[in-house]
Design a protein around this motif. Structure first.
Motif, PDB file in Angstrom:
ATOM      1  N   ASN A  61       0.812  -1.215   0.000  1.00  0.00           N
ATOM      2  CA  ASN A  61       0.000   0.000   0.000  1.00  0.00           C
ATOM      3  C   ASN A  61       0.851   1.273   0.000  1.00  0.00           C
ATOM      4  OD1 ASN A  61      -2.170  -1.823   0.214  1.00  0.00           O
ATOM      5  ND2 ASN A  61      -2.018  -1.810   2.434  1.00  0.00           N
ATOM      6  N   ALA A  62       0.701   2.097   1.052  1.00  0.00           N
ATOM      7  CA  ALA A  62       1.368   3.401   1.095  1.00  0.00           C
ATOM      8  C   ALA A  62       2.878   3.268   1.045  1.00  0.00           C
ATOM      9  CB  ALA A  62       0.950   4.166   2.344  1.00  0.00           C
ATOM     10  N   ASN A  63       3.427   2.237   1.659  1.00  0.00           N
ATOM     11  CA  ASN A  63       4.888   2.075   1.646  1.00  0.00           C
ATOM     12  C   ASN A  63       5.408   1.800   0.238  1.00  0.00           C
ATOM     13  OD1 ASN A  63       5.301   2.524   4.380  1.00  0.00           O
ATOM     14  ND2 ASN A  63       5.030   0.372   4.916  1.00  0.00           N
ATOM     15  N   HIS A  64       4.643   1.072  -0.551  1.00  0.00           N
ATOM     16  CA  HIS A  64       5.057   0.845  -1.938  1.00  0.00           C
ATOM     17  C   HIS A  64       4.988   2.149  -2.726  1.00  0.00           C
ATOM     18  CE1 HIS A  64       4.746  -0.500  -6.179  1.00  0.00           C
ATOM     19  NE2 HIS A  64       5.642  -1.389  -5.775  1.00  0.00           N
ATOM     20  N   ASP A  65       3.978   2.948  -2.490  1.00  0.00           N
ATOM     21  CA  ASP A  65       3.872   4.247  -3.161  1.00  0.00           C
ATOM     22  C   ASP A  65       5.053   5.134  -2.792  1.00  0.00           C
ATOM     23  OD1 ASP A  65       1.473   3.392  -4.223  1.00  0.00           O
ATOM     24  OD2 ASP A  65       0.238   4.421  -2.724  1.00  0.00           O
ATOM     25  N   THR A  66       5.425   5.119  -1.515  1.00  0.00           N
ATOM     26  CA  THR A  66       6.580   5.916  -1.070  1.00  0.00           C
ATOM     27  C   THR A  66       7.858   5.400  -1.717  1.00  0.00           C
ATOM     28  OG1 THR A  66       5.519   6.350   1.063  1.00  0.00           O
ATOM     29  CG2 THR A  66       7.892   6.691   0.942  1.00  0.00           C
ATOM     30  N   TYR A  67       7.996   4.090  -1.814  1.00  0.00           N
ATOM     31  CA  TYR A  67       9.170   3.498  -2.467  1.00  0.00           C
ATOM     32  C   TYR A  67       9.299   3.987  -3.909  1.00  0.00           C
ATOM     33  CZ  TYR A  67      11.534   0.104  -5.422  1.00  0.00           C
ATOM     34  OH  TYR A  67      12.311  -0.466  -6.381  1.00  0.00           O
ATOM     35  N   VAL A  68       8.205   3.926  -4.663  1.00  0.00           N
ATOM     36  CA  VAL A  68       8.231   4.342  -6.072  1.00  0.00           C
ATOM     37  C   VAL A  68       8.599   5.824  -6.176  1.00  0.00           C
ATOM     38  CG1 VAL A  68       6.826   4.686  -8.140  1.00  0.00           C
ATOM     39  CG2 VAL A  68       6.586   2.577  -6.803  1.00  0.00           C
ATOM     40  N   ARG A  69       7.998   6.639  -5.321  1.00  0.00           N
ATOM     41  CA  ARG A  69       8.270   8.074  -5.373  1.00  0.00           C
ATOM     42  C   ARG A  69       9.730   8.376  -5.028  1.00  0.00           C
ATOM     43  NH1 ARG A  69       4.735   9.441  -2.136  1.00  0.00           N
ATOM     44  NH2 ARG A  69       5.859  10.101  -0.267  1.00  0.00           N
ATOM     45  N   VAL A  70      10.231   7.778  -3.975  1.00  0.00           N
ATOM     46  CA  VAL A  70      11.618   8.033  -3.552  1.00  0.00           C
ATOM     47  C   VAL A  70      12.594   7.509  -4.594  1.00  0.00           C
ATOM     48  CG1 VAL A  70      13.365   7.445  -1.840  1.00  0.00           C
ATOM     49  CG2 VAL A  70      11.074   8.104  -1.098  1.00  0.00           C
ATOM     50  N   LEU A  71      12.328   6.336  -5.165  1.00  0.00           N
ATOM     51  CA  LEU A  71      13.206   5.779  -6.193  1.00  0.00           C
ATOM     52  C   LEU A  71      13.313   6.733  -7.381  1.00  0.00           C
ATOM     53  CD1 LEU A  71      14.886   3.388  -7.296  1.00  0.00           C
ATOM     54  CD2 LEU A  71      12.754   2.464  -8.251  1.00  0.00           C
ATOM     55  N   ASN A  72      12.200   7.299  -7.801  1.00  0.00           N
ATOM     56  CA  ASN A  72      12.207   8.223  -8.942  1.00  0.00           C
ATOM     57  C   ASN A  72      12.907   9.537  -8.625  1.00  0.00           C
ATOM     58  OD1 ASN A  72      10.807   6.440 -10.608  1.00  0.00           O
ATOM     59  ND2 ASN A  72       8.809   7.176  -9.909  1.00  0.00           N
ATOM     60  N   GLU A  73      13.019   9.855  -7.337  1.00  0.00           N
ATOM     61  CA  GLU A  73      13.657  11.118  -6.945  1.00  0.00           C
ATOM     62  C   GLU A  73      15.154  10.977  -6.678  1.00  0.00           C
ATOM     63  OE1 GLU A  73      11.422  12.269  -3.545  1.00  0.00           O
ATOM     64  OE2 GLU A  73       9.680  12.975  -4.687  1.00  0.00           O
ATOM     65  N   ILE A  74      15.670   9.743  -6.679  1.00  0.00           N
ATOM     66  CA  ILE A  74      17.104   9.539  -6.445  1.00  0.00           C
ATOM     67  C   ILE A  74      17.895  10.147  -7.601  1.00  0.00           C
ATOM     68  CG2 ILE A  74      18.925   7.792  -6.333  1.00  0.00           C
ATOM     69  CD1 ILE A  74      17.039   6.034  -4.743  1.00  0.00           C
ATOM     70  N   SER A  75      18.818  11.028  -7.274  1.00  0.00           N
ATOM     71  CA  SER A  75      19.547  11.765  -8.311  1.00  0.00           C
ATOM     72  C   SER A  75      20.779  11.022  -8.819  1.00  0.00           C
ATOM     73  CB  SER A  75      19.970  13.142  -7.770  1.00  0.00           C
ATOM     74  OG  SER A  75      20.764  12.998  -6.602  1.00  0.00           O
ATOM     75  N   ASN A  76      21.315  10.108  -8.011  1.00  0.00           N
ATOM     76  CA  ASN A  76      22.514   9.370  -8.416  1.00  0.00           C
ATOM     77  C   ASN A  76      22.126   8.285  -9.424  1.00  0.00           C
ATOM     78  OD1 ASN A  76      24.577   7.164  -8.284  1.00  0.00           O
ATOM     79  ND2 ASN A  76      25.577   8.626  -6.907  1.00  0.00           N
ATOM     80  N   ASN A  77      22.648   8.391 -10.633  1.00  0.00           N
ATOM     81  CA  ASN A  77      22.270   7.450 -11.691  1.00  0.00           C
ATOM     82  C   ASN A  77      22.687   6.021 -11.377  1.00  0.00           C
ATOM     83  OD1 ASN A  77      21.092   9.428 -13.298  1.00  0.00           O
ATOM     84  ND2 ASN A  77      23.034   9.944 -14.296  1.00  0.00           N
ATOM     85  N   ASP A  78      23.864   5.823 -10.771  1.00  0.00           N
ATOM     86  CA  ASP A  78      24.321   4.477 -10.434  1.00  0.00           C
ATOM     87  C   ASP A  78      23.398   3.833  -9.403  1.00  0.00           C
ATOM     88  OD1 ASP A  78      26.471   4.564 -12.154  1.00  0.00           O
ATOM     89  OD2 ASP A  78      27.850   5.348 -10.640  1.00  0.00           O
TER      90      ASP A  78
END
Length: 249
Positions: A61-78
């Motif tokens: 639920n909400a934790n998966h949504d947070t995971y997706v959002r945070v993953l997309n916001e990670i600036s380090n390409n590696d």
């Protein structure tokens, strides 16, 4: 435990022994974005440093949504690339067969909110545990895990004075990317934690399970809560008295 043949179980069975870090956080507790960011960044760096490790992340639920959002916001390409590598990282959104997963030899480390159910399951299957508590009893459980040397905790208890000033610190605690890296790296393939978890598992299995627990509760009730005879001092003298009586007979 029954196993359903699917993509998840095949992925797990394809990995070598003790190569999977399994992380699951239940269906109630919420992982805040700052904690999710530190967790993912730390795991990404660990994966880049440990070429033969894989990670299984289970969110709901909400934790998966947070995971997706945070993953997309990670600036380090590696970091974003390694976390998106489906061979190294598998993400499940929904309930999964946790006891079957923990039983597998491929799983070498368990990251958990440390609710009592997950904590007991992890230790029963001899998995060292890294605690990321979210609410209620999980904080006390995390402290016990750390003190028992069967794992580590990302939660560092505040001092009694700090707790008095801000009693909500338990829920507002923060941890850094570096603390995740240090905790995971120090526990990974560490025989000390593995041995401690193995001994705890042996003690749990020897204790007798649910039947023995029910018997102990019934005894406690029938004694009306008085178990002094099983303690030191007067209780010890009471036991000695019964031994003498039996001997004289």
């Amino acid at each position: 435990m029954d196993m359903i043949e699917d993509d998840l179980t095949r992925w797990i069975k394809s990995k070598r022994d003790s190569s999977i870090l399994y992380a699951a956080f239940g269906s109630i507790g919420i992982i805040r974005p700052n904690r999710m960011k530190s967790l993912l960044e730390g795991l990404a760096i660990f994966l880049l440093q440990t070429s033969d490790a894989s990670i299984l992340l289970a969110f709901l639920n909400a934790n998966h949504d947070t995971y997706v959002r945070v993953l997309n916001e990670i600036s380090n390409n590696d970091h974003r690339r390694i976390l998106s590598n489906t061979d190294r990282v598998r993400v499940e959104n929904g309930f999964i067969p946790q006891k079957w997963i923990l039983e597998q030899s491929a799983v070498g480390l368990f990251i958990s909110h440390c609710g009592m159910g997950s904590l007991v399951e992890g230790l029963y299957f001899e998995k060292p545990i890294l605690c990321l508590p979210l609410h209620t009893d999980q904080f006390v459980n995390a402290i016990a895990v750390d003190q028992s040397k069967i794992g580590k905790s990302l939660f560092v208890p505040p001092s009694p004075f700090e707790s008095f000033l801000n009693p909500h610190d338990f829920h507002d605690y923060k941890f850094s990317t570096d603390s995740v890296i240090m905790a995971v790296s120090s526990m990974w393939m560490n025989s000390t934690y593995k041995q401690a978890a193995r001994i705890m598992s042996l003690e749990m299995r020897h204790a007798g399970g649910l039947k023995r627990a029910a018997e102990e509760i019934e005894l406690f009730v029938n004694l009306k809560g008085d178990r002094d005879r099983y303690q030191g001092g007067n209780g010890r003298l009471e036991v000695e008295k019964y031994i003498k009586v039996l001997y004289l007979k």
